[in-house]
Design a protein around this motif. Structure first.
Motif, PDB file in Angstrom:
ATOM      1  N   TYR A   1       0.845  -1.195   0.000  1.00 28.54           N
ATOM      2  CA  TYR A   1       0.000   0.000   0.000  1.00 28.54           C
ATOM      3  C   TYR A   1       0.879   1.244   0.000  1.00 28.54           C
ATOM      4  N   THR A   2       0.599   2.139  -0.936  1.00 30.92           N
ATOM      5  CA  THR A   2       1.450   3.305  -1.068  1.00 30.92           C
ATOM      6  C   THR A   2       0.600   4.536  -1.377  1.00 30.92           C
ATOM      7  N   ASP A   3       1.233   5.659  -1.691  1.00 28.07           N
ATOM      8  CA  ASP A   3       0.422   6.852  -1.956  1.00 28.07           C
ATOM      9  C   ASP A   3       0.016   6.981  -3.427  1.00 28.07           C
ATOM     10  N   VAL A   4       0.449   6.041  -4.268  1.00 30.79           N
ATOM     11  CA  VAL A   4      -0.098   5.988  -5.625  1.00 30.79           C
ATOM     12  C   VAL A   4      -0.966   4.736  -5.711  1.00 30.79           C
ATOM     13  N   ASP A   5      -1.913   4.711  -6.675  1.00 28.27           N
ATOM     14  CA  ASP A   5      -2.832   3.582  -6.652  1.00 28.27           C
ATOM     15  C   ASP A   5      -2.416   2.447  -7.573  1.00 28.27           C
ATOM     16  N   GLY A   6      -1.162   2.457  -7.990  1.00 26.31           N
ATOM     17  CA  GLY A   6      -0.691   1.356  -8.809  1.00 26.31           C
ATOM     18  C   GLY A   6       0.492   1.802  -9.641  1.00 26.31           C
ATOM     19  N   VAL A   7       0.811   0.969 -10.629  1.00 24.20           N
ATOM     20  CA  VAL A   7       1.914   1.286 -11.539  1.00 24.20           C
ATOM     21  C   VAL A   7       1.306   1.923 -12.785  1.00 24.20           C
ATOM     22  N   TYR A   8       1.863   3.025 -13.202  1.00 19.03           N
ATOM     23  CA  TYR A   8       1.324   3.773 -14.337  1.00 19.03           C
ATOM     24  C   TYR A   8       2.170   3.586 -15.588  1.00 19.03           C
ATOM     25  N   THR A   9       1.557   3.881 -16.741  1.00 19.35           N
ATOM     26  CA  THR A   9       2.284   3.783 -18.005  1.00 19.35           C
ATOM     27  C   THR A   9       3.484   4.729 -18.013  1.00 19.35           C
ATOM     28  N   THR A  10       3.364   5.848 -17.323  1.00 24.68           N
ATOM     29  CA  THR A  10       4.519   6.694 -17.032  1.00 24.68           C
ATOM     30  C   THR A  10       4.115   7.635 -15.903  1.00 24.68           C
ATOM     31  N   ASP A  11       4.982   8.549 -15.523  1.00 30.20           N
ATOM     32  CA  ASP A  11       4.692   9.425 -14.397  1.00 30.20           C
ATOM     33  C   ASP A  11       3.578  10.422 -14.761  1.00 30.20           C
ATOM     34  N   PRO A  12       2.440  10.327 -14.087  1.00 28.72           N
ATOM     35  CA  PRO A  12       1.302  11.215 -14.407  1.00 28.72           C
ATOM     36  C   PRO A  12       1.616  12.698 -14.189  1.00 28.72           C
ATOM     37  N   ARG A  13       2.670  13.005 -13.452  1.00 32.93           N
ATOM     38  CA  ARG A  13       3.024  14.417 -13.284  1.00 32.93           C
ATOM     39  C   ARG A  13       3.571  14.989 -14.590  1.00 32.93           C
ATOM     40  N   ILE A  14       4.087  14.115 -15.437  1.00 36.45           N
ATOM     41  CA  ILE A  14       4.604  14.570 -16.727  1.00 36.45           C
ATOM     42  C   ILE A  14       3.580  14.373 -17.827  1.00 36.45           C
ATOM     43  N   VAL A  15       2.900  13.245 -17.797  1.00 32.10           N
ATOM     44  CA  VAL A  15       1.871  12.974 -18.797  1.00 32.10           C
ATOM     45  C   VAL A  15       0.548  12.746 -18.073  1.00 32.10           C
ATOM     46  N   PRO A  16      -0.323  13.754 -18.065  1.00 33.46           N
ATOM     47  CA  PRO A  16      -1.588  13.610 -17.335  1.00 33.46           C
ATOM     48  C   PRO A  16      -2.446  12.459 -17.856  1.00 33.46           C
ATOM     49  N   GLU A  17      -2.235  12.069 -19.117  1.00 32.71           N
ATOM     50  CA  GLU A  17      -3.036  10.972 -19.687  1.00 32.71           C
ATOM     51  C   GLU A  17      -2.502   9.591 -19.278  1.00 32.71           C
ATOM     52  N   ALA A  18      -1.446   9.555 -18.493  1.00 31.84           N
ATOM     53  CA  ALA A  18      -0.886   8.254 -18.104  1.00 31.84           C
ATOM     54  C   ALA A  18      -1.981   7.404 -17.470  1.00 31.84           C
ATOM     55  N   ARG A  19      -1.928   6.113 -17.754  1.00 34.73           N
ATOM     56  CA  ARG A  19      -2.967   5.198 -17.268  1.00 34.73           C
ATOM     57  C   ARG A  19      -2.409   4.252 -16.227  1.00 34.73           C
ATOM     58  N   LYS A  20      -3.237   3.897 -15.275  1.00 34.65           N
ATOM     59  CA  LYS A  20      -2.837   2.862 -14.334  1.00 34.65           C
ATOM     60  C   LYS A  20      -2.926   1.513 -15.048  1.00 34.65           C
ATOM     61  N   LEU A  21      -1.922   0.678 -14.865  1.00 35.03           N
ATOM     62  CA  LEU A  21      -1.937  -0.645 -15.479  1.00 35.03           C
ATOM     63  C   LEU A  21      -2.602  -1.632 -14.518  1.00 35.03           C
ATOM     64  N   ASP A  22      -3.457  -2.502 -15.037  1.00 33.90           N
ATOM     65  CA  ASP A  22      -4.051  -3.532 -14.178  1.00 33.90           C
ATOM     66  C   ASP A  22      -3.030  -4.608 -13.856  1.00 33.90           C
TER      67      ASP A  22
END
Ligand code: ASP
Ligand code: MG
Length: 409
Positions: free
Chosen positions: A172-193
């Motif tokens: 458990y962390t402060d992000v909700d998973g692993v993203y396609t890339t850092d959402p701070r740089i690419v707002p469209e980044a998606r969480k991977l299932d």
């Protein structure tokens, strides 16, 4: 009934309120009938505070004593979490690393786990207890307290899950998973299932800091089912780290774009081209314990060669001065470098069965006028080194070019 290891990071236990929230979450899983081992980090900022405190007293802290000091943060949170659990009617007992006997080697501040004595934990679990274990710490065979390196609580969690053959290890962390890339740089980044272990290892080693890399290696080696979730969002499944052979569906070709800003490039030019020269250049660098990443050697026409490689930015000055020594020794012409480099990588197991990924990557960067300075590839990743000022642009255009903002259909 399942046996689950849950690990909560520093922000999740950053205040008494948050600790009480973690207790509620643990209680819910407990009420579903699961057996629970909970690993916690120190409260956020605490380990940094302890490191700074040590340095105020001893500029270069003695490693053994440093571990004695910085391991205390976790001891506070295990006690507090157990109290919070007891307050809501759950039997809970806390243990430090040495108490569980998380046996490690004796490399202070970066110790490796050798063995875990699971018996006492099992006894408590069978007794209906939630077992709360301090992350980040262990004990060597002489009884010295050790720590596992920054971010090491992840590794404690995975190692306990492996030792107990747990059904799942949930981080458990402060992000909700692993993203396609850092959402701070690419707002469209998606969480991977899901993401495979190998991809996760690449992402972690390339600068995506969701998990301590050692914990991923551990989970891969011992086949621990590992999931990253948010401690704040309740009904989110997070990201499951899977094994490639378990993937039934067609995989996306690229899973994510990783990057690291922490790069510097050094070049030694006009080196006489003869056997042993790479060793003469890189030997002293390795001896100084500097991690070399990408290496390029170009052979010129005049029997001399140019040699470039990347090092962590923090080691740039030290590397340059080592190379100045090498230059005199091997009679090279010149040493120079650039401390502001970045590395951008596309990662995906799908690359194994698809061609044209590299050319799509290079074309995308070329269209933006981004100069590639170095390239390296493995079976499942392609990395390029570029000027740091292009980093964000490169990540954005690549994210788009590989259609990572669309849910794979
Ligand atoms: N408290 C330690 C750190 O800050 C270990 C951890 O949080 O994983 O690195
Ligand atoms: Mg962490």
């Amino acid at each position: 009934m399942a046996l689950i290891v849950q690990k909560y990071g520093g922000t999740s236990v950053g205040s008494p309120e948050r600790i009480k929230n973690v207790a509620k979450r643990v209680a819910r899983a407990h009420a579903q009938g699961h057996q629970l081992v909970v690993v916690v980090s120190a409260m956020s900022g605490e380990t940094n505070r302890l490191v700074a405190l040590a340095k105020e007293v001893q500029a270069k802290p003695d490693p053994r004593e440093l571990d004695v000091v910085i391991s205390t943060g976790e001891q506070v949170t295990i006690g507090l979490l157990s109290m919070a659990l007891q307050e809501i009617g759950i039997k809970a007992r806390s243990y430090t690393g040495p108490q569980v006997r998380i046996l490690t080697d004796n490399s202070y501040t970066k110790a490796r786990i050798l063995k875990i004595d699971e018996e006492p934990i099992r006894r408590d679990l069978d007794d209906g207890c939630v077992v709360v274990v301090a992350g980040f710490q262990g004990v060597d065979d002489a009884g010295n307290i050790t720590t596992l390196g920054r971010g090491g609580s992840d590794t404690t969690g995975v190692a306990l899950a492996a030792a107990l053959s747990a059904d799942e290890c949930q981080i458990y962390t402060d992000v909700d998973g692993v993203y396609t890339t850092d959402p701070r740089i690419v707002p469209e980044a998606r969480k991977l299932d899901t993401i495979t272990f190998e991809e996760m290892l690449e992402m972690a080693s390339l600068g995506s800091k969701v998990l301590q890399i050692r914990s991923v290696e551990f989970a891969g080696k011992y086949k621990v089912r590992l999931r990253v979730l948010s401690s704040f969002k309740e009904e989110c499944e997070g990201t499951l780290i899977t094994f490639e052979e378990d993937i039934k569906m067609e995989q996306p070709i690229i899973s994510g774009i990783a990057f690291s800003r922490d790069e510097a490039k050094v070049t030694i030019q006009g080196v006489p081209d003869r056997p042993g020269i790479a060793y003469q250049i890189l030997g002293p660098v390795a001896e100084a314990n500097i991690d070399v990443d990408m290496i390029i050697q170009n052979v010129g026409q005049d029997g001399s060669t140019d040699f470039s490689f990347t090092v962590p930015r923090a080691e740039y000055d030290r590397t340059l001065s080592i190379l100045e020594g090498v230059k005199t020794h091997v009679k090279a012409r010149e040493v120079h470098g650039d401390r502001a480099m970045a590395k951008v990588s596309v990662v995906g197991v799908g690359m194994r069965s698809h061609v044209g990924i590299a050319s799509r990557m290079f074309r995308t960067l070329a269209e933006e006028g981004i100069n590639i300075q170095m390239i390296s590839t493995s079976e499942i990743k392609i990395s390029v080194v570029v000027d740091e000022k292009y980093l964000e642009l490169a990540v954005r255009v690549l994210h788009k070019a590989f259609e990572l903002d669309h849910q794979p259909s």
